[in-house]
Design a protein around this motif. Structure first.
Motif, PDB file in Angstrom:
ATOM      1  N   ARG A 245      56.398  15.518 -27.478  1.00 52.25           N
ATOM      2  CA  ARG A 245      56.522  14.555 -26.578  1.00 52.25           C
ATOM      3  C   ARG A 245      57.314  13.383 -27.095  1.00 52.25           C
ATOM      4  N   GLY A 246      57.043  13.210 -28.552  1.00 52.92           N
ATOM      5  CA  GLY A 246      57.991  12.003 -29.020  1.00 52.92           C
ATOM      6  C   GLY A 246      59.429  12.446 -29.005  1.00 52.92           C
ATOM      7  N   SER A 248      61.299  13.912 -26.726  1.00 54.92           N
ATOM      8  CA  SER A 248      61.744  14.322 -25.398  1.00 54.92           C
ATOM      9  C   SER A 248      62.332  15.688 -25.223  1.00 54.92           C
ATOM     10  N   ASP A 249      61.708  16.670 -25.987  1.00 54.30           N
ATOM     11  CA  ASP A 249      61.945  18.012 -25.864  1.00 54.30           C
ATOM     12  C   ASP A 249      63.630  18.279 -26.457  1.00 54.30           C
ATOM     13  N   LEU A 250      63.850  17.581 -27.384  1.00 58.14           N
ATOM     14  CA  LEU A 250      65.435  17.517 -27.992  1.00 58.14           C
ATOM     15  C   LEU A 250      65.105  18.333 -29.326  1.00 58.14           C
TER      16      LEU A 250
END
Lengths: 473, 473
Positions: A245-246, A248-250
Motif C-alpha cells: 500500500r505504501g 503504490s505497487d511499485l
C-alpha cells in the motif's frame, strides 16, 4: 542400432558436421546442468539453426521413433535437461537460434529466437528504453526457450509475473514436425482454448519452442533498495501489507532473509560487514522502481517510519547510491554461495499462501528439528509470491550416503507439512525428474487422466523429452 | 422424450421444484442476453445451490446424453449463453451459488462461488481495503464464473491483466460429473501443464466452474482522470508511450475516443456539454491510480505539459474532484448509449499491435468507406491493449434486412484487413456463436486438431455447451 545410424547420417546430411555432435568430448557440455548433476550421454547433440531445420529434425526423429530432448541453457534445477541414461536420446540444442528478430518499443514487444540468452534480450530491450522484466540468477546463460518451457519466475514476479504473463506469442515445432506459428504481437486475444498456455511450463514435453513474442515494460529510470531488520516472520508479513500500500505497487522485490543467511553471505564474501548495527532474527531486502516523477526515497523513508512506529521494523539501511544498493543485493547473492560452500544440502522451492508463511515456517521447522536436531534450517524467499526456499543444511561431518538418504526423508516430511497448508511442492522450478514422484503422488485421478491425455494429444508416440514431468511410456 | 421426462423428474427430486424451472414464463429471463438476442427455449433451467448438486446434475445429464449449457449473468456479447434452438438443452444457472467463501487480505486473495456477481465481489474486497480489479460495463450483473469462462477483460486490463491473470485457483465440475478441486490460494505454482488456464476462456465447453480463488490488489486510495484533445491517432499512440513512462506504470485506463463518440454521448445525454473549449478529432480519456505518497495531480500535469510541448496534446481537462472525474467518464458510458440509440450496427472487438493502430484505422476506414460511403465509422477502445471497437453505423434509413446483410459483408471486409495486420477478431469478447465461422476459418489444420482434441479429452460426448466455440458434433 542401424536405425539410429541411419538417422544420424541423415541429420549430418541436413545440418552438416558442426550441426551434429557425436564426439563424447564435444557433447560433454550438454550433459550436466547448473547443479552439476548428470545421468547419461546422448546419442548425439543436434544444433539446428532455423525453425525449418528444427522441424525437419523433429520429423525425421519422429519417423524413426527416436526420443528427442530439447535443450536451452541447461540451468534448470530439477534435472529436466539431463540426457537420459542409456545413450539413446538425441539432444536438440537451440543455441544456434539466437537472433533478436524484431523490437517494437511502441507496442512494448520483442520477437526473439528461442535460443536467445535472457541477458542479451534484456540488453536489447534496454537499448529501446524498455525492459524485459524476467530476472534470474542464471540470466547470463539461460535461454528464452527454456524460460518458456519451465515458466520461469525469479526476483521480480511480484510486480511483473512469471514467464506465463510475459509471453504474447509463440512459434512451436510440434512433435510431428509441423510448425505452429502463433507469433502474434497482441496484448489481448481471446480466441478459443489457451493452447499457448499449455506450452508454457510444459518442460519440453509437448513440443519445441523456436520463437516467441515477449512483452516489454518501460525501463525504470530510478530504483531504491533497502535492507531492514525485523523481529519475526509475522512482522515481515505485516510489513509486506504496509509496503504494497505504501509503495503504490511499485515494489519490484521483497525478499525474506533469515539471520543465518546474512552470516553465510559474510562467510562466503569476507569483505561484507554486518549490514546493520546489530544482528536481527529476520531481514527484508526490498526494492522499488519507477519511471517518471515519483519520490521513491521519500516513499521508502515513510514506509520505514510507519514500520518502526508499529514495531515491525527494528532498524534499516536505505541505499543512497547504486553502489550501496549493489552491496545490499550482494548479501542475497553471497548467501547462495555460502550455502553451496556447505556442500550437499536440501534445496526446495515451495509455495504457501502469504498469510500462512509464519505458521508454515514454524510448523515445518519444528517437524524437521524434531527428526533431525543437528540440521540447520534456512528459510528465505520471495514473500510477495508466498514462495520460500526452505533449505536444510546437514551437519558438515555427516557421511555423503547418509546425507542423501537423510535429506530425502526430510524432503518428504517437509512436503507432508506443505500438504497441510495446501501448498505447492514447486513454486517456480518445475517438476522435471527430481520432483516427479512427489508431483504424481499429489495428482487426483481426474487430473492424472487430463495430464496424460494432453501429453498423448500433442505427442502420441511419447518421444518428446520423455521421462520428464511424466514417466516415460 | 421419455428419457428427457425421466431426467427432469430426477432433477426435480434432487433440486426441488424451485431448483428446476420448466414454465416458459419462468424461463424467459434465461433465454436472451445483454444485446437482447435469443435463439430458442431450453428444456429446463436448473439452479443447483452447491458444487455437489452441480456435480450430480452434470453426472445425471451425462448418463442420459442430455446437452447442458452453463449460464452466468448472460451478459456476453457473442451469443454463447443463448439456449439452442429446438428446446433440447438444459440450462444450468449458477445464480444460487453466490457466496463469498473467504477473504484473506494478507494473502491478497478471495475465494468465491462462481455465481457471485462481479460488483458484489468488488464491494466485498473493498471492505478489506482491497480491490478485485476487473472492471466491466456489465459488472452489476455478470458473474465470476462467466468472467472466468470468457476470460473477461474490460477497462483496467492495461494495468491488471485479463481474468486469466486474476485467477489463482478453480473448482470445476468436469463433464463426467467429477469435481476437480484446484482451489489453491497460491501466487506461484509451477506444477505441470496449465490445465487451469484451459478452463479460462473455454466458454463453458470443457466443464462448469463452480468456485474460484481470485487475486486482489490494494484498493487505490487516490486516482486522477483527464480528458485530452489530440490531433491524430498517431499522436494518441505517441502520448501512450509518454504516459507509460511519465506515469510510472500507474495507468489504469487509456481510452481512445473519436470526436463522433463525444457527439453521440452528448446526443444520448443532453446535459453533457462539450468537454473541451473546442472540438478535436481525437480524445484520450485516461486515469492513474495509486496508494501511498505519490502526487498524481503533478504527474498528470507534467504529462500534459510534455504532450503539449511535443504537439501531441492540443487541450485537456484534469478532473479536480471525484464528481468531475465521474463526468468525464460519463462520456465513455453515454457514447455506448448513443450508439445503441442508432439501432442495429456492427460491433467488433478486435486487436492489433499498439504500434499498428494508426495504420489499421486508416486502412480499415478506407476499405469500409470505399464499399459503403454512407456508413459511419466509430473506432474507439483500449489503446494500451491494442484493443479497438471498430464499429460501423449504417444509415438510419436503411431497411433492416438490408442492414443485416450489409453489416455482415462489412465485418468480413474488416476481418480481411485485420488479417493483413496479424490481428485478432476477438480481443476480449470470445467466440461463442457469432464469431465461430470467422474463428474456424483462421485456424491452421494443426490448431484445429489440437482444439478438437482438447474438447474431446474433456468432453468426449460433446454435451457441454455444445455448438459454442466449436461446431456441435
Amino acid at each position: 542400432m542401424t536405425a539410429a545410424t541411419d538417422v544420424l547420417d541423415k541429420l549430418v546430411q541436413r545440418l552438416g558436421e558442426t550441426g551434429v555432435l557425436q564426439d563424447p568430448q564435444e557433447m560433454e557440455r550438454y550433459v550436466s546442468d547448473w547443479a552439476g548433476d548428470r545421468l547419461g550421454m546422448p546419442l548425439a547433440v543436434v544444433r539446428p539453426d532455423s525453425t525449418t531445420a528444427v522441424a525437419e529434425v523433429v520429423a525425421l526423429c519422429g519417423e524413426h521413433g527416436m526420443r528427442l530432448s530439447p535443450q536451452g541453457g541447461h540451468t534448470g534445477l530439477v534435472g529436466g535437461a539431463l540426457p537420459e541414461k542409456g545413450g539413446q536420446e538425441i539432444v536438440l540444442s537451440l543455441e544456434r537460434m539466437n537472433e533478436i528478430r524484431a523490437i517494437d518499443p511502441v507496442n512494448f514487444t520483442m520477437t526473439v529466437d528461442a535460443g536467445c540468452i535472457l541477458e542479451t534480450v534484456k540488453q536489447a530491450a534496454a537499448e529501446h528504453d524498455c525492459d524485459f522484466p524476467l530476472s534470474l540468477g542464471a540470466q547470463g546463460s539461460c535461454q528464452i526457450g527454456g524460460n518458456i518451457a519451465t515458466n520461469a519466475g525469479g526476483l521480480n514476479v511480484l510486480r511483473y509475473g512469471m514467464m506465463r504473463q510475459l509471453v504474447l506469442g509463440l512459434e512451436v515445432v510440434l512433435p510431428d514436425g509441423r510448425i505452429w506459428n502463433n507469433l502474434k504481437s497482441l496484448h489481448k486475444d481471446n480466441r478459443g482454448y489457451a493452447l499457448q498456455q499449455l506450452l508454457l511450463g510444459s518442460e519440453g514435453t509437448l513440443g519445441i519452442v523456436t520463437g516467441a513474442v515477449l512483452k516489454l515494460v518501460p525501463l525504470p529510470d530510478q530504483s531504491r533498495t533497502a535492507l531492514l531488520g525485523l523481529p519475526s516472520v509475522e512482522a515481515v508479513i505485516a510489513l509486506y501489507g504496509l509496503a504494497r500500500r505504501g509503495c503504490s505497487d511499485l515494489l519490484t522485490a521483497f525478499e525474506l532473509i533469515p539471520r543465518r543467511c546474512i552470516e553465510l553471505a559474510m562467510e562466503a564474501t569476507p569483505t561484507l560487514g554486518d549490514p546493520l548495527d546489530s544482528a536481527y532474527p529476520w531481514y527484508v531486502l526490498m526494492e522499488v522502481a519507477a519511471t517518471g516523477p515519483v519520490d521513491l526515497g521519500a516513499m521508502l523513508e515513510q514506509l520505514l517510519e510507519d514500520g518502526m512506529e508499529r514495531e515491525l521494523v527494528l532498524d534499516g539501511a536505505l541505499a543512497s547510491s547504486e553502489a550501496q544498493a549493489g552491496q545490499l543485493w550482494q548479501f542475497r547473492e553471497s548467501m547462495l554461495e555460502g550455502q553451496r560452500l556447505r556442500g550437499e544440502h536440501l534445496r526446495t522451492d515451495i509455495a504457501v499462501p502469504i498469510s500462512a508463511i509464519p505458521a508454515f515456517v514454524e510448523r515445518a521447522s519444528q517437524r524437521v528439528q524434531h527428526v533431525s536436531p543437528e540440521c540447520e534450517i534456512i528459510a528465505y524467499g520471495h514473500v510477495g509470491d508466498g514462495n520460500l526456499h526452505f533449505n536444510i543444511l546437514p551437519p558438515v561431518d555427516m557421511a555423503e550416503a547418509e546425507k542423501y538418504r537423510h535429506l530425502h526423508e526430510l524432503e518428504a516430511l517437509l512436503f507432508e507439512v506443505l500438504d497441510e497448508f495446501n501448498g505447492s511442492i514447486s513454486a517456480e522450478h518445475g517438476i522435471g525428474r527430481s520432483k516427479q514422484s512427489a508431483y504424481l503422488a499429489r495428482l487426483s485421478p481426474a487430473e492424472r487422466e487430463l495430464v496424460e491425455g494432453i501429453k498423448t494429444l500433442f505427442d502420441p508416440a511419447g518421444v518428446m523429452n520423455a521421462g520428464r514431468l511424466l514417466p516415460p511410456r
